[in-house]
Design an enzyme around this catalytic site. Structure first.
Site, mmCIF file in Angstrom:
data_model
loop_
_atom_site.group_PDB
_atom_site.id
_atom_site.type_symbol
_atom_site.label_atom_id
_atom_site.label_comp_id
_atom_site.label_asym_id
_atom_site.label_seq_id
_atom_site.Cartn_x
_atom_site.Cartn_y
_atom_site.Cartn_z
ATOM 1 N N LYS A 1 40.180 -14.168 14.591
ATOM 2 C CA LYS A 1 39.286 -15.099 14.501
ATOM 3 C C LYS A 1 38.344 -14.992 12.939
ATOM 4 O O LYS A 1 38.379 -15.966 12.372
ATOM 5 C CB LYS A 1 37.977 -15.002 15.444
ATOM 6 C CG LYS A 1 38.460 -15.178 16.775
ATOM 7 C CD LYS A 1 37.257 -14.799 18.014
ATOM 8 C CE LYS A 1 36.860 -13.805 18.018
ATOM 9 N NZ LYS A 1 37.743 -12.535 18.328
ATOM 10 N N THR A 2 38.307 -13.688 12.603
ATOM 11 C CA THR A 2 37.611 -13.227 11.265
ATOM 12 C C THR A 2 38.740 -13.827 10.030
ATOM 13 O O THR A 2 38.558 -13.907 9.079
ATOM 14 C CB THR A 2 37.230 -11.992 11.188
ATOM 15 O OG1 THR A 2 36.400 -11.843 12.368
ATOM 16 C CG2 THR A 2 36.491 -11.871 9.872
ATOM 17 N N ASP B 1 29.721 -14.275 13.162
ATOM 18 C CA ASP B 1 30.542 -13.822 14.133
ATOM 19 C C ASP B 1 29.582 -13.600 15.429
ATOM 20 O O ASP B 1 28.374 -13.698 15.225
ATOM 21 C CB ASP B 1 31.094 -12.513 13.488
ATOM 22 C CG ASP B 1 32.243 -11.953 14.238
ATOM 23 O OD1 ASP B 1 32.760 -12.614 15.045
ATOM 24 O OD2 ASP B 1 32.517 -10.653 13.834
ATOM 25 N N THR C 1 33.681 -14.086 21.551
ATOM 26 C CA THR C 1 34.617 -13.550 22.465
ATOM 27 C C THR C 1 34.097 -14.140 23.792
ATOM 28 O O THR C 1 34.893 -14.040 24.905
ATOM 29 C CB THR C 1 34.304 -12.074 22.416
ATOM 30 O OG1 THR C 1 33.123 -11.601 22.493
ATOM 31 C CG2 THR C 1 35.099 -11.342 21.298
ATOM 32 N N ARG D 1 44.807 -6.119 15.802
ATOM 33 C CA ARG D 1 43.934 -5.036 15.364
ATOM 34 C C ARG D 1 44.561 -3.409 15.846
ATOM 35 O O ARG D 1 44.365 -2.655 15.348
ATOM 36 C CB ARG D 1 42.417 -5.302 15.781
ATOM 37 C CG ARG D 1 41.742 -4.022 15.399
ATOM 38 C CD ARG D 1 40.242 -4.195 15.467
ATOM 39 N NE ARG D 1 39.652 -5.369 14.692
ATOM 40 C CZ ARG D 1 38.838 -6.428 15.225
ATOM 41 N NH1 ARG D 1 38.373 -6.450 16.377
ATOM 42 N NH2 ARG D 1 38.420 -7.294 14.209
HETATM 43 P P1 ADP Z 1 38.691 -10.847 15.295
HETATM 44 O O1 ADP Z 1 37.785 -11.436 14.308
HETATM 45 O O2 ADP Z 1 39.338 -11.928 16.365
HETATM 46 O O3 ADP Z 1 38.082 -9.831 16.182
HETATM 47 P P2 ADP Z 1 40.341 -10.125 13.228
HETATM 48 O O4 ADP Z 1 40.663 -11.484 12.476
HETATM 49 O O5 ADP Z 1 39.249 -9.114 12.556
HETATM 50 O O6 ADP Z 1 40.135 -10.308 14.637
HETATM 51 O O7 ADP Z 1 41.711 -9.317 13.109
HETATM 52 C C1 ADP Z 1 41.935 -8.048 13.226
HETATM 53 C C2 ADP Z 1 42.925 -7.691 12.180
HETATM 54 O O8 ADP Z 1 44.303 -8.030 12.655
HETATM 55 C C3 ADP Z 1 43.160 -8.363 11.143
HETATM 56 O O9 ADP Z 1 42.468 -7.441 10.098
HETATM 57 C C4 ADP Z 1 44.399 -8.527 10.553
HETATM 58 O O10 ADP Z 1 45.001 -7.475 9.842
HETATM 59 C C5 ADP Z 1 45.346 -8.495 11.792
HETATM 60 N N1 ADP Z 1 45.450 -10.090 12.269
HETATM 61 C C6 ADP Z 1 44.830 -10.828 12.977
HETATM 62 N N2 ADP Z 1 45.446 -11.829 13.265
HETATM 63 C C7 ADP Z 1 46.361 -11.802 12.379
HETATM 64 C C8 ADP Z 1 47.696 -12.697 12.366
HETATM 65 N N3 ADP Z 1 47.790 -13.855 12.825
HETATM 66 N N4 ADP Z 1 48.769 -12.382 11.484
HETATM 67 C C9 ADP Z 1 48.643 -11.004 10.989
HETATM 68 N N5 ADP Z 1 47.584 -10.140 11.145
HETATM 69 C C10 ADP Z 1 46.660 -10.589 12.032
#
Ligand code: ADP
Length: 340
Positions: A65-66, A110, A159, A218
């Site tokens: 998401k981030t 977020d 989430t 992650r």
């Molecule tokens: P969320 O915001 O959903 O908790 P993040 O966007 O922070 O998750 O993702 C966590 C880590 O996973 C990121 O720092 C990145 O390195 C990796 N990641 C997430 N999605 C992808 C993707 N589609 N391709 C490659 N790496 C990804």
């Protein structure tokens, strides 16, 4: 609260290694349908020279998401500010970010399900008409001033989409749910990130790390960092299949991706509680843990892996859980197993 304390400077607060996060959508692995739809919306907004509609991302932690909130502004060529829902306690916490918006920029919030009702209601006119009411002056001199904002794109991440109110949800023109990643996609992420971390990795080792990473990028990144440390400290700096296996078993991460706490949960449910049904309070007390930790951090993956069931009478271990922990399936009085 001052603007600096509310605006997190980068999204890396929850991450030790910012180098691993993709910065463009073309670098992202998986989520092809989501990316395709977003690319169309971004292209159209750019062609019309308009602001992109508000976007809501929903899905479990660590799925990207981030990352999307970092890549979308890069595609649009605009600035982005990062806010965290729990830090927005009152409408005034949102005002500095809104009044200082740059043209067509992205504002990322977020955990948007955690903003209080008053902040949410304050966002309605900001999102819909790019206007907010501000009270200027104090006491009898106080005046409400209707302030025009620069058009912007709000990106919300949650989430728990179910906890958003209908009126807030409906103000997002684009809503995307992120799904878990396939083994191949995760292995691709592991291989790419090993390159970024400048460590050699065998294809089978990348697959092994991916298989133990709960379908979540992650988690894969965290496992990879540990295996890299292990390889550099113990194994001449190269990640082979054996090195990956040794490193992960030293970290007590098993073939299904379960960690020590997950196995302790299953062991308590099976060995102590005879497979259940057992209430979560009983499990928490027996494990010397708290129910929230079990419900939020342990059970989601066990449920998804079909190792436990959540029934009205309590948690039940499935035959797969008995087999995984090397227990015989439970016997009924007639000698049949509980699952026959
Ligand atoms: P969320 O915001 O959903 O908790 P993040 O966007 O922070 O998750 O993702 C966590 C880590 O996973 C990121 O720092 C990145 O390195 C990796 N990641 C997430 N999605 C992808 C993707 N589609 N391709 C490659 N790496 C990804």
């Amino acid at each position: 609260m001052a603007r600096e304390t509310i605006l997190s400077k980068t999204p890396e607060a929850k991450e030790d290694d910012p180098t691993l996060r993709p910065s463009r959508m073309s670098e992202m692995v998986g989520q092809r349908d989501v990316i395709a739809r977003l690319q169309i919306a971004i292209d159209a907004a750019r062609q019309r020279d308009e602001v992109l509609g508000h976007v809501l991302f929903d899905g479990p932690p660590g799925l990207g998401k981030t990352t999307f909130a970092t890549c979308i502004p890069a595609e649009l060529g605009v600035h982005v500010d990062f806010l965290s829902g729990p830090s927005l306690k009152a409408p005034k916490d949102l005002v500095p970010s809104l009044t200082n918006l740059r043209a067509k920029q992205v504002l990322f919030i977020d955990e948007i399900h955690r903003i209080p009702k008053a902040v949410e209601e304050y966002m309605y006119t900001a999102m819909e008409d790019f206007r907010i009411d501000m009270i200027l002056g104090e006491g009898i001199n106080a005046r409400t001033h209707n302030f025009k904002l620069r058009p912007f794109t709000l990106i919300g991440a949650t989430t728990r989409a179910g906890m958003l109110t209908g009126p807030l949800r409906d103000r997002f023109q684009i809503r995307e749910r992120l799904d878990f990643y396939s083994l191949e996609e995760l292995a691709q992420i592991v291989t790419r990130n090993a390159n970024k971390l400048k460590i050699e990795i065998a294809q089978e080792a990348a697959i092994e790390i991916a298989a133990r990473s709960r379908s979540t990028p992650r988690v894969a990144n965290n496992r990879l960092r540990w295996v890299r440390d292990f390889a550099q400290s113990r194994a001449a700096g190269k990640i082979t299949l054996d090195v990956a296996r040794d490193a992960l078993s030293m970290a007590e991460i098993d073939g299904l991706g379960l960690d020590r706490q997950d196995r302790k949960y299953l062991d308590t449910l099976i060995r102590v509680c005879m497979g259940g049904p057992t209430g979560i309070e009983t499990l928490a007390a027996t494990m010397n843990s708290v129910t929230d930790t079990l419900a939020d951090e342990v059970e989601p993956f066990l449920l998804r892996s079909e190792l436990i069931l959540r029934t009205p009478r309590g948690r039940v271990a499935t035959p797969k859980a008995f087999a995984h922990l090397d227990f015989d399936p439970p016997q009924t009085n007639e000698g049949a197993t509980l699952f026959d």
